[in-house]
Each structure stands twice: as structure tokens, then as C-alpha cells.
Scaffold this active site. Structure first.
Site, PDB file in Angstrom:
ATOM      1  N   ASP A  45       4.268   7.743 -50.164  1.00  0.00           N
ATOM      2  CA  ASP A  45       5.731   7.677 -50.113  1.00  0.00           C
ATOM      3  C   ASP A  45       6.173   6.775 -51.264  1.00  0.00           C
ATOM      4  O   ASP A  45       6.037   5.557 -51.194  1.00  0.00           O
ATOM      5  CB  ASP A  45       6.169   7.102 -48.763  1.00  0.00           C
ATOM      6  CG  ASP A  45       7.684   7.089 -48.590  1.00  0.00           C
ATOM      7  OD1 ASP A  45       8.384   7.380 -49.569  1.00  0.00           O
ATOM      8  OD2 ASP A  45       8.156   6.792 -47.482  1.00  0.00           O
ATOM      9  N   HIS A  99     -11.282  27.025 -46.770  1.00  0.00           N
ATOM     10  CA  HIS A  99      -9.966  27.258 -47.375  1.00  0.00           C
ATOM     11  C   HIS A  99      -9.073  28.170 -46.534  1.00  0.00           C
ATOM     12  O   HIS A  99      -9.277  29.364 -46.460  1.00  0.00           O
ATOM     13  CB  HIS A  99     -10.091  27.841 -48.789  1.00  0.00           C
ATOM     14  CG  HIS A  99     -10.868  26.989 -49.717  1.00  0.00           C
ATOM     15  ND1 HIS A  99     -11.318  27.433 -50.935  1.00  0.00           N
ATOM     16  CD2 HIS A  99     -11.306  25.715 -49.601  1.00  0.00           C
ATOM     17  CE1 HIS A  99     -11.993  26.475 -51.541  1.00  0.00           C
ATOM     18  NE2 HIS A  99     -11.994  25.422 -50.743  1.00  0.00           N
ATOM     19  N   ASP A 112      -4.000  21.501 -55.045  1.00  0.00           N
ATOM     20  CA  ASP A 112      -4.674  21.325 -53.752  1.00  0.00           C
ATOM     21  C   ASP A 112      -6.176  21.106 -53.918  1.00  0.00           C
ATOM     22  O   ASP A 112      -6.897  20.948 -52.932  1.00  0.00           O
ATOM     23  CB  ASP A 112      -4.390  22.504 -52.810  1.00  0.00           C
ATOM     24  CG  ASP A 112      -4.780  23.848 -53.395  1.00  0.00           C
ATOM     25  OD1 ASP A 112      -4.828  23.972 -54.629  1.00  0.00           O
ATOM     26  OD2 ASP A 112      -5.010  24.794 -52.623  1.00  0.00           O
ATOM     27  N   HIS A 130      -6.296  35.097 -54.566  1.00  0.00           N
ATOM     28  CA  HIS A 130      -7.355  34.974 -53.557  1.00  0.00           C
ATOM     29  C   HIS A 130      -7.860  36.352 -53.124  1.00  0.00           C
ATOM     30  O   HIS A 130      -7.089  37.317 -53.051  1.00  0.00           O
ATOM     31  CB  HIS A 130      -6.835  34.211 -52.337  1.00  0.00           C
ATOM     32  CG  HIS A 130      -6.422  32.812 -52.643  1.00  0.00           C
ATOM     33  ND1 HIS A 130      -7.295  31.756 -52.602  1.00  0.00           N
ATOM     34  CD2 HIS A 130      -5.220  32.299 -53.021  1.00  0.00           C
ATOM     35  CE1 HIS A 130      -6.650  30.646 -52.929  1.00  0.00           C
ATOM     36  NE2 HIS A 130      -5.391  30.955 -53.188  1.00  0.00           N
ATOM     37  N   ASP A 156       6.023  12.101 -49.979  1.00  0.00           N
ATOM     38  CA  ASP A 156       5.952  12.883 -51.213  1.00  0.00           C
ATOM     39  C   ASP A 156       4.744  13.813 -51.228  1.00  0.00           C
ATOM     40  O   ASP A 156       4.837  14.955 -51.654  1.00  0.00           O
ATOM     41  CB  ASP A 156       5.893  11.959 -52.429  1.00  0.00           C
ATOM     42  CG  ASP A 156       7.155  11.113 -52.554  1.00  0.00           C
ATOM     43  OD1 ASP A 156       8.247  11.663 -52.315  1.00  0.00           O
ATOM     44  OD2 ASP A 156       7.053   9.920 -52.859  1.00  0.00           O
ATOM     45  N   SER A 162       0.458  26.067 -63.167  1.00  0.00           N
ATOM     46  CA  SER A 162      -0.973  26.200 -63.460  1.00  0.00           C
ATOM     47  C   SER A 162      -1.398  27.643 -63.733  1.00  0.00           C
ATOM     48  O   SER A 162      -2.522  27.875 -64.176  1.00  0.00           O
ATOM     49  CB  SER A 162      -1.784  25.651 -62.283  1.00  0.00           C
ATOM     50  OG  SER A 162      -1.443  26.354 -61.102  1.00  0.00           O
ATOM     51  N   ASN A 163      -0.503  28.611 -63.472  1.00  0.00           N
ATOM     52  CA  ASN A 163      -0.894  30.018 -63.645  1.00  0.00           C
ATOM     53  C   ASN A 163      -0.708  30.414 -65.112  1.00  0.00           C
ATOM     54  O   ASN A 163       0.250  31.084 -65.498  1.00  0.00           O
ATOM     55  CB  ASN A 163      -0.076  30.923 -62.719  1.00  0.00           C
ATOM     56  CG  ASN A 163      -0.718  32.294 -62.570  1.00  0.00           C
ATOM     57  OD1 ASN A 163      -1.484  32.728 -63.435  1.00  0.00           O
ATOM     58  ND2 ASN A 163      -0.412  32.987 -61.488  1.00  0.00           N
ATOM     59  N   ASP A 205     -14.061  31.319 -49.655  1.00  0.00           N
ATOM     60  CA  ASP A 205     -12.603  31.274 -49.574  1.00  0.00           C
ATOM     61  C   ASP A 205     -12.081  32.254 -48.519  1.00  0.00           C
ATOM     62  O   ASP A 205     -12.425  33.433 -48.532  1.00  0.00           O
ATOM     63  CB  ASP A 205     -12.059  31.634 -50.968  1.00  0.00           C
ATOM     64  CG  ASP A 205     -10.539  31.624 -51.056  1.00  0.00           C
ATOM     65  OD1 ASP A 205      -9.875  31.166 -50.116  1.00  0.00           O
ATOM     66  OD2 ASP A 205     -10.026  32.073 -52.105  1.00  0.00           O
ATOM     67  N   HIS A 265      -9.622  33.603 -60.862  1.00  0.00           N
ATOM     68  CA  HIS A 265      -8.632  33.066 -59.930  1.00  0.00           C
ATOM     69  C   HIS A 265      -7.293  33.071 -60.660  1.00  0.00           C
ATOM     70  O   HIS A 265      -7.197  33.589 -61.772  1.00  0.00           O
ATOM     71  CB  HIS A 265      -9.077  31.655 -59.496  1.00  0.00           C
ATOM     72  CG  HIS A 265      -8.211  31.020 -58.448  1.00  0.00           C
ATOM     73  ND1 HIS A 265      -7.699  31.717 -57.371  1.00  0.00           N
ATOM     74  CD2 HIS A 265      -7.757  29.743 -58.317  1.00  0.00           C
ATOM     75  CE1 HIS A 265      -6.982  30.888 -56.625  1.00  0.00           C
ATOM     76  NE2 HIS A 265      -6.995  29.692 -57.184  1.00  0.00           N
TER      77      HIS A 265
END
Length: 553
Positions: A441, A388, A75, A366, A48, A231-232, A193, A139
Site C-alpha cells: 500500500d 497456473h 504475475d 495460453h 496497490d 508486455s505483448n 499451465d 506465449h
């Protein structure tokens, strides 16, 4: 003190996509920057998500002062529920970041046990040897920050994920003034980044998407269904603004979309009147031209809402005549095929689909090359370590720094687990620590390893063949079987000759052993397995997993 030293240890996220987590260690103190997950590739059957191996932190738990979060993307925060169960240390983050983290910790029933410290840009958290300052950046998610880490040997600047957006949706611009001042005071190490280092020029402002969305939504004859990252929030706001302008009600669809939009509205980051929000269950009460649905699944994930809608598996949303789908995201590396499948299926079902190749419905979060050059010029660090991105991004970012005048000897390209050691007068790579990937998993964490994945790949590619036989120990005879059962190898009814031959080979091998009194299971199994595998490979050029099962009476 002359013997002060700082160690930088990426436990994930260098030379790989996702799973961002970095250790900064100074004397007897450790701070951790971010704690993210990575997503499995198509060869990781059943997995997963992937979380970092934090053995190093567990072995040094007395030194760990806290986890500092740059922003609320998966992430960078997704592994927290799993990591905090192993090392319960304080978290530091901005209001929206911690708001998203709270929902995750609640789902795992550990929120009451965790310490969350809300900070604002400009705040400084002080320990004995280390100070950490949060610096506002821009960001693709609100409340994102860079971090300045002050140590006895000098300042480290970690940009986090960023772009330089001069016209952000919330009007909160990146604090370039503070970054410039740090550069003037002197920065020992810049960690920046690298995700978009291959792209020339300057990234577009998030605001530029608004005009395109407004035009597309204004022309749409039926429902508008927009897939984007949950999340945006700035993107969501622009979708909402365009929808309200054209008298459309807005529905949120998908678990993460519903959770994050709720948190963002509660904290004041997402603005929409309650009267303009409808639930998926209420769609039938409105005409199609009055509806916008904001959904998850912009990466084509098979279990996410967009794919379920496309393949007619969604319980409440079916594609209708004149639907307009907008995929407002670009593919994460490796997801191109998944998104293509979904787009093709939407077209096949008669929908109108608009995506990045056709219209400007997405901008990256980015920095492009010119933005990276600006940060390098403002900071003017003594040493540089790209972060990154995949290894090629780190390499290109190192080349970019060199083109700006930095000595190649002062540029350090690390991979996960490498250690970078800094002193007042030196910087060098200094060995490795134990790190790696832990597979999640279902409810199992870490119980699926590389050997299990190899077996799953093998089973997926060649299938399995089970041979069941019963023997009598006292008379050394076969009393029933062998029965041959196959899964994912051949269709038994069309391969009767092959199955008959496998059965006779198994009998032959067993009788050879039984005639000389060999009754040990491991010998019987080994001989049958080897003989059957050899025959099947010679006959079919395939290698199914052969599992002999021997029982006694």
C-alpha cells in the site's frame, strides 16, 4: 542415493490468479521458479498490489541457489523488487525478461546490488544436485521459456505459461522436439499451465490478429488508439506494422508501455524506425488520420491511461471526433465490469470502440485443450501437477490428464502452501509451509493486513462517527462536548435529531460512570461506544465505526 527426495512448494499462484512463485527443493538446494504479483480486488481498499509471503525462503536462505524466470509478465516477475530486498539471490532469465526486470530494479534503486544472469533457450544451469534447462516456448510475450529441472530422482518439466503457435510473429517456434525427447527419456513430474483448460480446440495464432488490425486501421478516419498489454510485444509489432502501412506515426502512452517498448526496441525485439515514433506532446503537429497511439489500460484500471482518456482525466489526450479505440485484450477474471465502464464511457463521448466481442482483435497466450493434450502425450509423465489458474482450472486439468489415461492416484492438485514430496518410487502430499499474501500500500509493504482491510471495508460500507468530549478529573464533570463528527455515515444537517440523540446518550453514559467515580478511559469509551452503536443500529440498521475521544483538563 536412495534417500534423495524432492519437494515442490507453491508459495503462490495455485488456486488463485497471479502471484506465481514455486519452490523446488532437493536435499540442500532450492531453486525458485518465477516471482510474481497479484492485483487487488475491489474489496481491497487502498492496496496497490499483492506479493507472496517468502518466509519459507528466508528461513532456508542458505539453500537458495537462484530465481529462474520463465517470462516477463507481471504475475511472474512483478514481486522481484520486493523479494530481492529480503533475499538477494541470483536471477536467471532470457534477454527480454531480464531487460524488463532491470527497469523495475532501477526504479527501486537496487539494480547495482542484484546479480542478473542472461541465458538463452537450450542453456543448462548446473548446481550440485539440480540442473535447470531453458526450453523455448511460445506465449504472448517474446523470449518465454519452459524449464526442465533434472534431479537425482528424475526430471521435472515446468511448462511456464505457453501456447503452441505454429506461426509466431518472430518465427521462433516452441521447441516441441526437445520436449518430446525429454518425454522419451522419462519425465517424473509434469507441471503444466492450466489457464485455458476450459476452452476446447486450439488457440489461434498471434499472426491471425494482424489481418484484422490492418483492416480496422486502414478504414479509420481519425486517430487510432489501441489499448493492449504493455508486455505483448508481438501485438505491438502488428499494430506498428499496420500503422506504418497506412502512413501513420506511432506514439506510446502510459508508463509501462513507454518503458517496455523502449527496452524491446533497444534489445531488438520491437522494430520501428525512429522517424515513425512521435511523443504525446507532438500529436498536435500531425493530422488525426496520421496518428496511432498505443496505450496501457486494456483491463479498465481506473488509474491507467485508457480510463483517464475515457473519463476526460488525461492531461494530454482528449477524445476527438472520429477517434477509433481498439481494446486488444480480454478481461482478466474479475475485471469485466471495469472494462465495461470504460467502453460505455468511450461510446458516450462519441468514439468508435472495437473490442473482442465485435472483432478478432485479441488471441490468448495460453494453451487450449488440444494443445494441452499434445504436451501430455509428448511428455507422458509418471505424475502430474496442474499449475497456473484458479482452483477450478486445476481440477479440470486433472480431469483432462485422467481422460488421457493417467491414473487419478498420480494426479496431484495442490493449493498455495501445500508440499508435494517426490522420491524415486513415490509421490505424495506432505503437509504445508507458512505462506500467504503481503499487501503493498503505497510505500508500505506488509503493514496492511486482514484486520486493516476489514476496517477499511467497514468504513467504506457504513462510515464513521466520532464523539469528542472533555472531562475534569478532579470534579468528575463534563466541561465541554460531546461534539459529534460523522464521515460517510449521514449528512449532519439533515439528521439533526439523530445527532442530538447520540449526544444525549453519550452524556448519559458518561455521567453514570462519573457519578460513581469511574474515570478510567477504557471504561468510559467502552460504555459510550456500546450504547451509541446499539441506538444507531436500532434506528438506522447500520453499523458505522464509533470512535469516542475523551480528553482531560
Amino acid at each position: 542415493m536412495s534417500d534423495d527426495k524432492v519437494r515442490i512448494i507453491p508459495l503462490g499462484g495455485l488456486g488463485e490468479i497471479g502471484k506465481n512463485i514455486t519452490v523446488i527443493e532437493c536435499n540442500d538446494e532450492i531453486i525458485v521458479i518465477d516471482c510474481g504479483i497479484a492485483f487487488p480486488d475491489e474489496q481491497m481498499y487502498g492496496v496497490d498490489l499483492i506479493i507472496p509471503d517468502i518466509t519459507y525462503l528466508k528461513n532456508n536462505i542458505d539453500k537458495v541457489k537462484g530465481i529462474f524466470l520463465t517470462h516477463g509478465h507481471e504475475d511472474h516477475i512483478g514481486a522481484l523488487p520486493y523479494v530481492l530486498k529480503q533475499i538477494n539471490v541470483p536471477l536467471y532469465g532470457t534477454k527480454l525478461t531480464l531487460g524488463i526486470v532491470k527497469t523495475k530494479l532501477e526504479e527501486h534503486n537496487i539494480l547495482s546490488e542484484c546479480t542478473l544472469n542472461n541465458v538463452e533457450s537450450g542453456d543448462i544451469i548446473k548446481f550440485k544436485h539440480i540442473k535447470v534447462e531453458f526450453i523455448r516456448n511460445t506465449h504472448s510475450i517474446a523470449d518465454s521459456c519452459s524449464l526442465a529441472i533434472f534431479t537425482p530422482i528424475g526430471t521435472i518439466l515446468h511448462t511456464g505459461d505457453f501456447k503452441i503457435d505454429y506461426t509466431p510473429i518472430d518465427n521462433k517456434k516452441m521447441d516441441l522436439q526437445r520436449i518430446s525427447n525429454l518425454g522419451k527419456e522419462g519425465v517424473m513430474l509434469l507441471m503444466a499451465d492450466s489457464t485455458n483448460v476450459e476452452r476446447q480446440g486450439h488457440s489461434l495464432s498471434e499472426k491471425s490478429i494482424g489481418l484484422t488490425l490492418n483492416r480496422i486501421i486502414g478504414k479509420a478516419k481519425g486517430r487510432v488508439i489501441v489499448a493492449t498489454f504493455a508486455s505483448n510485444i508481438h501485438r505491438m509489432q502488428q499494430i506498428i506494422d499496420a500503422s506504418l502501412l497506412h502512413n501513420r506515426k506511432v506514439a506510446f502512452n502510459g508508463r509501462s508501455m513507454e518503458n517496455i517498448s523502449k527496452v524491446a526496441m533497444e534489445l531488438g525485439y520491437l522494430h520501428i524506425p525512429d522517424t515513425e515514433i512521435i511523443s504525446i506532446d507532438d500529436l498536435k503537429d500531425y493530422s488525426n488520420e496520421k496518428i496511432t497511439i498505443i496505450t496501457t489500460g486494456s483491463q479498465g484500471e481506473p488509474m491507467a491511461s485508457l480510463a483517464r482518456i475515457a473519463f476526460s482525466n488525461h492531461r494530454k489526450i482528449a477524445i476527438e471526433h472520429k477517434d477509433t479505440f481498439i481494446i486488444s485484450a480480454s478481461p482478466i477474471p474479475g475485471n469485466d465490469r471495469l472494462i465495461s465502464r470504460v467502453i460505455n464511457e468511450l461510446f458516450r463521448k462519441g468514439a468508435d470502440v472495437i473490442y473482442e466481442d465485435l472483432e478478432d482483435v485479441h488471441v490468448s497466450g495460453h494453451a487450449y485443450q488440444e494443445e494441452l493434450k499434445l504436451i501430455h502425450s509428448l511428455v507422458n509423465p509418471k505424475y502430474f501437477m496442474p499449475v497456473h489458474g484458479e482452483y477450478r482450472h486445476l481440477k479440470h486439468h486433472g480431469d483432462l490428464a485422467e481422460s488421457l489415461g493417467m491414473s487419478r492416484d498420480n494426479i496431484f492438485i495442490l493449493e498455495t502452501g501445500n508440499v508435494l514430496e517426490l522420491t524415486k518410487n513415490s509421490c505424495k502430499k506432505d503437509g504445508r509451509v507458512k505462506t500467504g499474501a503481503i499487501f503493498v500500500d503505497g510505500l508500505g509493504v506488509g503493514d496492511v493486513g486482514n484486520i486493516v482491510l476489514r476496517d477499511r471495508r467497514h468504513l467504506a460500507q457504513d462510515g464513521m462517527l466520532t464523539i469528542v468530549v472533555t472531562i475534569e478529573r478532579e470534579t468528575f464533570t463534563i466541561v465541554s462536548g460531546p461534539d459529534v463528527i460523522t464521515r460517510g455515515f449521514v449528512y449532519v444537517k439533515e439528521s439533526e435529531e439523530l445527532i442530538k440523540k447520540v449526544r444525549s446518550i453519550a452524556v448519559e453514559e458518561l455521567e453514570k460512570c462519573l457519578q460513581v467515580g469511574v474515570i478510567e478511559w477504557y471504561v468510559l469509551k467502552s460504555n459510550v461506544k456500546k450504547a451509541v452503536e446499539n441506538y444507531i443500529y436500532e434506528t438506522t440498521k447500520r453499523r458505522p465505526t464509533v470512535i469516542p475521544i475523551i480528553m482531560e483538563t
